[in-house]
Design a protein around this motif. Structure first.
Motif, PDB file in Angstrom:
ATOM      1  N   LEU A 125      -5.791  -4.014-101.916  1.00  0.00           N
ATOM      2  CA  LEU A 125      -4.881  -2.671-101.504  1.00  0.00           C
ATOM      3  C   LEU A 125      -5.558  -1.231-102.406  1.00  0.00           C
ATOM      4  O   LEU A 125      -5.713  -0.386-101.909  1.00  0.00           O
ATOM      5  CB  LEU A 125      -3.403  -2.877-101.691  1.00  0.00           C
ATOM      6  CG  LEU A 125      -2.692  -2.033-100.654  1.00  0.00           C
ATOM      7  CD1 LEU A 125      -3.167  -2.243 -99.139  1.00  0.00           C
ATOM      8  CD2 LEU A 125      -1.245  -2.640-100.843  1.00  0.00           C
ATOM      9  N   PRO A 126      -5.175  -1.397-103.615  1.00  0.00           N
ATOM     10  CA  PRO A 126      -5.570  -0.142-104.221  1.00  0.00           C
ATOM     11  C   PRO A 126      -7.170  -0.152-104.407  1.00  0.00           C
ATOM     12  O   PRO A 126      -7.391   1.312-104.270  1.00  0.00           O
ATOM     13  CB  PRO A 126      -5.131  -0.516-105.925  1.00  0.00           C
ATOM     14  CG  PRO A 126      -5.231  -2.064-105.803  1.00  0.00           C
ATOM     15  CD  PRO A 126      -4.691  -2.530-104.522  1.00  0.00           C
ATOM     16  N   GLY A 127      -7.900  -0.926-104.367  1.00  0.00           N
ATOM     17  CA  GLY A 127      -9.402  -0.654-104.414  1.00  0.00           C
ATOM     18  C   GLY A 127      -9.924   0.119-103.027  1.00  0.00           C
ATOM     19  O   GLY A 127     -10.511   1.114-103.050  1.00  0.00           O
ATOM     20  N   HIS A 128      -9.318  -0.601-101.773  1.00  0.00           N
ATOM     21  CA  HIS A 128      -9.527   0.185-100.502  1.00  0.00           C
ATOM     22  C   HIS A 128      -8.855   1.508-100.449  1.00  0.00           C
ATOM     23  O   HIS A 128      -9.861   2.376 -99.821  1.00  0.00           O
ATOM     24  CB  HIS A 128      -9.129  -0.887 -99.523  1.00  0.00           C
ATOM     25  CG  HIS A 128      -9.436  -0.702 -98.025  1.00  0.00           C
ATOM     26  ND1 HIS A 128      -8.739  -0.527 -97.044  1.00  0.00           N
ATOM     27  CD2 HIS A 128     -10.859  -0.583 -97.659  1.00  0.00           C
ATOM     28  CE1 HIS A 128      -9.544  -0.157 -95.887  1.00  0.00           C
ATOM     29  NE2 HIS A 128     -10.539  -0.267 -96.073  1.00  0.00           N
ATOM     30  N   GLU A 129      -7.551   1.725-100.887  1.00  0.00           N
ATOM     31  CA  GLU A 129      -7.185   2.953-100.603  1.00  0.00           C
ATOM     32  C   GLU A 129      -8.197   3.963-101.588  1.00  0.00           C
ATOM     33  O   GLU A 129      -8.362   4.958-101.037  1.00  0.00           O
ATOM     34  CB  GLU A 129      -5.996   3.076-101.205  1.00  0.00           C
ATOM     35  CG  GLU A 129      -4.855   2.432-100.265  1.00  0.00           C
ATOM     36  CD  GLU A 129      -3.227   2.619-100.597  1.00  0.00           C
ATOM     37  OE1 GLU A 129      -3.096   3.218-101.686  1.00  0.00           O
ATOM     38  OE2 GLU A 129      -2.262   2.199 -99.958  1.00  0.00           O
ATOM     39  N   ALA A 130      -8.614   3.617-102.771  1.00  0.00           N
ATOM     40  CA  ALA A 130      -9.443   4.468-103.590  1.00  0.00           C
ATOM     41  C   ALA A 130     -10.830   4.815-102.737  1.00  0.00           C
ATOM     42  O   ALA A 130     -11.230   5.985-102.839  1.00  0.00           O
ATOM     43  CB  ALA A 130      -9.763   3.899-104.809  1.00  0.00           C
ATOM     44  N   TYR A 166     -21.096   0.356 -96.975  1.00  0.00           N
ATOM     45  CA  TYR A 166     -21.764  -1.057 -97.334  1.00  0.00           C
ATOM     46  C   TYR A 166     -20.592  -1.797 -98.074  1.00  0.00           C
ATOM     47  O   TYR A 166     -19.714  -1.344 -98.859  1.00  0.00           O
ATOM     48  CB  TYR A 166     -22.745  -0.606 -98.565  1.00  0.00           C
ATOM     49  CG  TYR A 166     -23.954  -0.244 -97.822  1.00  0.00           C
ATOM     50  CD1 TYR A 166     -24.859  -1.149 -96.925  1.00  0.00           C
ATOM     51  CD2 TYR A 166     -24.329   1.321 -98.013  1.00  0.00           C
ATOM     52  CE1 TYR A 166     -25.951  -0.606 -96.406  1.00  0.00           C
ATOM     53  CE2 TYR A 166     -25.645   1.451 -97.478  1.00  0.00           C
ATOM     54  CZ  TYR A 166     -26.371   0.809 -96.453  1.00  0.00           C
ATOM     55  OH  TYR A 166     -27.696   1.092 -96.064  1.00  0.00           O
ATOM     56  N   GLY A 167     -20.609  -2.967 -97.383  1.00  0.00           N
ATOM     57  CA  GLY A 167     -19.714  -3.979 -98.037  1.00  0.00           C
ATOM     58  C   GLY A 167     -18.568  -4.793 -96.946  1.00  0.00           C
ATOM     59  O   GLY A 167     -18.185  -5.683 -97.320  1.00  0.00           O
ATOM     60  N   GLY A 168     -18.587  -4.103 -95.878  1.00  0.00           N
ATOM     61  CA  GLY A 168     -17.913  -4.422 -94.752  1.00  0.00           C
ATOM     62  C   GLY A 168     -16.346  -3.979 -95.014  1.00  0.00           C
ATOM     63  O   GLY A 168     -15.377  -4.615 -95.507  1.00  0.00           O
ATOM     64  N   ASN A 169     -16.124  -2.543 -94.466  1.00  0.00           N
ATOM     65  CA  ASN A 169     -14.981  -2.170 -94.376  1.00  0.00           C
ATOM     66  C   ASN A 169     -13.608  -2.803 -93.799  1.00  0.00           C
ATOM     67  O   ASN A 169     -13.828  -3.490 -92.695  1.00  0.00           O
ATOM     68  CB  ASN A 169     -14.931  -0.525 -93.898  1.00  0.00           C
ATOM     69  CG  ASN A 169     -13.747   0.199 -94.004  1.00  0.00           C
ATOM     70  OD1 ASN A 169     -12.908  -0.109 -94.785  1.00  0.00           O
ATOM     71  ND2 ASN A 169     -13.508   0.802 -92.840  1.00  0.00           N
ATOM     72  N   ASP A 170     -12.784  -2.822 -94.314  1.00  0.00           N
ATOM     73  CA  ASP A 170     -11.346  -3.439 -93.698  1.00  0.00           C
ATOM     74  C   ASP A 170     -10.794  -2.514 -92.715  1.00  0.00           C
ATOM     75  O   ASP A 170     -10.224  -1.816 -92.848  1.00  0.00           O
ATOM     76  CB  ASP A 170     -10.324  -3.724 -94.628  1.00  0.00           C
ATOM     77  CG  ASP A 170      -9.088  -4.348 -94.174  1.00  0.00           C
ATOM     78  OD1 ASP A 170      -8.991  -4.660 -92.872  1.00  0.00           O
ATOM     79  OD2 ASP A 170      -8.238  -4.537 -94.837  1.00  0.00           O
ATOM     80  N   GLY A 171     -11.441  -2.706 -91.202  1.00  0.00           N
ATOM     81  CA  GLY A 171     -10.968  -1.976 -90.189  1.00  0.00           C
ATOM     82  C   GLY A 171      -9.481  -1.646 -89.828  1.00  0.00           C
ATOM     83  O   GLY A 171      -8.868  -0.996 -89.565  1.00  0.00           O
ATOM     84  N   LEU A 172      -8.706  -3.090 -90.010  1.00  0.00           N
ATOM     85  CA  LEU A 172      -7.419  -3.199 -89.704  1.00  0.00           C
ATOM     86  C   LEU A 172      -6.583  -2.409 -90.654  1.00  0.00           C
ATOM     87  O   LEU A 172      -5.444  -1.978 -90.413  1.00  0.00           O
ATOM     88  CB  LEU A 172      -7.129  -4.620 -89.769  1.00  0.00           C
ATOM     89  CG  LEU A 172      -7.557  -5.461 -88.768  1.00  0.00           C
ATOM     90  CD1 LEU A 172      -7.156  -6.877 -88.642  1.00  0.00           C
ATOM     91  CD2 LEU A 172      -7.129  -5.073 -87.089  1.00  0.00           C
ATOM     92  N   ASN A 173      -6.982  -1.887 -92.022  1.00  0.00           N
ATOM     93  CA  ASN A 173      -6.445  -1.273 -92.751  1.00  0.00           C
ATOM     94  C   ASN A 173      -6.875  -0.086 -92.917  1.00  0.00           C
ATOM     95  O   ASN A 173      -6.650   1.028 -93.561  1.00  0.00           O
ATOM     96  CB  ASN A 173      -6.001  -1.869 -94.092  1.00  0.00           C
ATOM     97  CG  ASN A 173      -4.860  -2.671 -94.335  1.00  0.00           C
ATOM     98  OD1 ASN A 173      -4.198  -3.209 -93.253  1.00  0.00           O
ATOM     99  ND2 ASN A 173      -4.638  -3.200 -95.720  1.00  0.00           N
ATOM    100  N   THR A 174      -7.755   0.321 -92.056  1.00  0.00           N
ATOM    101  CA  THR A 174      -8.379   1.907 -91.929  1.00  0.00           C
ATOM    102  C   THR A 174      -7.832   2.568 -90.703  1.00  0.00           C
ATOM    103  O   THR A 174      -6.945   3.571 -90.768  1.00  0.00           O
ATOM    104  CB  THR A 174      -9.842   1.630 -91.812  1.00  0.00           C
ATOM    105  OG1 THR A 174     -10.495   1.101 -92.886  1.00  0.00           O
ATOM    106  CG2 THR A 174     -10.342   3.392 -91.584  1.00  0.00           C
TER     107      THR A 174
END
Length: 418
Positions: free
Chosen positions: A293-298, A56-64
């Motif tokens: 960056l840090p939040g998405h990595e977590a 939920y929230g809209g995952n950053d696919g380009l950084n996945t």
């Protein structure tokens, strides 16, 4: 006590999900099966199981799933782009985020499929509208039923056929005549001043009650049974193999993520051969507008740990090897980073499909990072093709009966022939 009074209590106490559904669908089935650890007959034909993981929230696919070889990726988000040498390469064009080491090993075992550029026509950047479209598989017109819910309707499935371990029932499991059940991971959360004994009183059948009233009472008894099951799961950790070495996956609060707790309960149900065909679980927090960056990595670290442990555990049993996991989000993020070192609402993104029956590899086409729609990716794979494939290959259903707007799905070869 009349059924209306019981229903008022459900609404006031905020525990309407599991109990109300059990009463409304006439089935203590799932709740009773979960609480008592009942199994299907040993001579029953093996069936496939689907686990839907919603981000939920809209995952950053380009950084996945990172298009590390494309210069446009690095130019569009210089503060957020990953250096090519850090990316976990899948081929000579795309790779996984560096924290997704468990998923990379699943890829190496050919049990991870990456579907690129998944979206729908005329994309909507509202969280609620876009998630509705994904869960109903109806981008052309709004509908009130989910694509799994319509499968429940047409197959006249029993109440235990689909279950969510989320706080509320997601629309994907809601049908017109049938719905999945909703069982919270944390167990029964009663309002202040209300005791378990009081809830137990609501579960006692009184003389002269109608069949509907008796069913409502049974729902309360089942609610308490499930609460005991979940509390017991918290007290007894499950040893789970991990792709990074031995771990212990527990369901205790504060020890693991919400997603790990949910998947631990899914694993227990699969191993007990509870006859549930579809499970819904989720992970929140992917709306990364600032300092992404840090939040998405977590978040990806939690996702990686939960999925890799679950897939490793499922590989250990015959029932587990028939489990397919689908991971999706309501949209991806915009190609260009914003001024807050984050990303804003976008459109298409990757879908991950995992499991022992999955034919690993990349499917579909990575969207262009220069030929954009008002700064956003143009979808190259329709979400209805992904869900249609799942309906056909996992749930043994005709996808064209369950997709919105009369869409005819184009199947993807995501699963190995059985």
């Amino acid at each position: 006590m009349d059924a209306l009074t019981r229903r008022r209590f459900l609404v006031a106490s905020g525990v309407a999900g599991g109990a109300a559904l059990a009463a409304g669908t006439g089935g203590a089935g799932l709740l009773d099966l979960l609480a008592r650890g009942a199994t299907v007959p040993t001579d029953a034909a093996p069936t496939n199981t689907l686990v839907l993981v919603t981000l939920y929230g809209g995952n950053d696919g380009l950084n996945t799933v990172i298009p590390y070889a494309d210069p446009a990726y690095h130019a569009a988000r210089p503060e957020l782009a990953y250096d090519p040498e850090r990316v976990l390469h899948l081929d000579d064009a795309v790779g996984l985020n560096p924290v997704l080491r468990g998923l990379r090993r699943i890829w190496d075992d050919s049990r991870l499929a990456v579907v690129l550029g998944v979206g729908y026509p005329n994309p909507d950047r509202s969280h609620f509208t876009s998630m509705d479209i994904w869960q109903t598989a109806s981008p052309v017109e709004p509908v009130t039923t989910g694509w799994v819910g319509r499968w429940l309707d047409t197959t006249r499935a029993a109440p235990e056929a689909a279950v969510s371990f989320e706080p509320v029932l997601p629309p994907v499991l809601a049908g017109a005549t049938r719905s999945g059940a909703c069982v919270g991971v944390g167990g029964l959360d009663l309002p202040p001043g209300l005791t378990v004994e009081a809830v137990a009183g609501l579960g006692r059948i009184e003389p002269g009650e109608s069949q509907m009233q008796a069913r409502a009472a049974a729902a309360y008894r089942d609610l308490l049974d499930v609460d005991r099951l979940v509390r017991g799961a918290e007290e007894h950790p499950d040893p789970v193999p991990s792709v990074d070495g031995p771990q212990v996956l527990t369901t205790g609060p504060g020890t693991r993520s919400v997603l790990e707790n949910q998947l631990a309960l899914v694993a227990r149900c699969v191993e007990a051969r509870v006859p549930t065909r579809v499970y819904s679980v989720s992970l929140d927090g992917f709306d990364t507008h600032a300092m992404a960056l840090p939040g998405h990595e977590a978040l990806l670290t939690r996702l990686d740990r939960a999925l890799s442990s679950f897939v490793a555990r499922m590989a250990g049993t015959e029932a587990g090897r028939r489990v397919t996991v689908v991971v999706y989000s309501e949209f991806g993020r915009r190609v260009r980073a914003n001024a807050s070192q984050g990303t804003d609402h976008g459109t298409a993104g990757p879908v991950l499909v995992l499991g022992s029956q999955v034919a690993g590899g990349c499917y579909g086409e990575q969207p262009s990072l220069t030929d954009l729609d008002d700064g956003d990716l143009k979808a190259t794979t329709d979400l209805r093709d992904v869900f249609g494939t799942v309906l056909a290959q996992v749930l043994d259903a005709d996808p064209d009966q369950h997709l919105g707007g009369g869409y005819r799905a184009r199947p993807l070869p995501l699963l190995r022939p059985t």
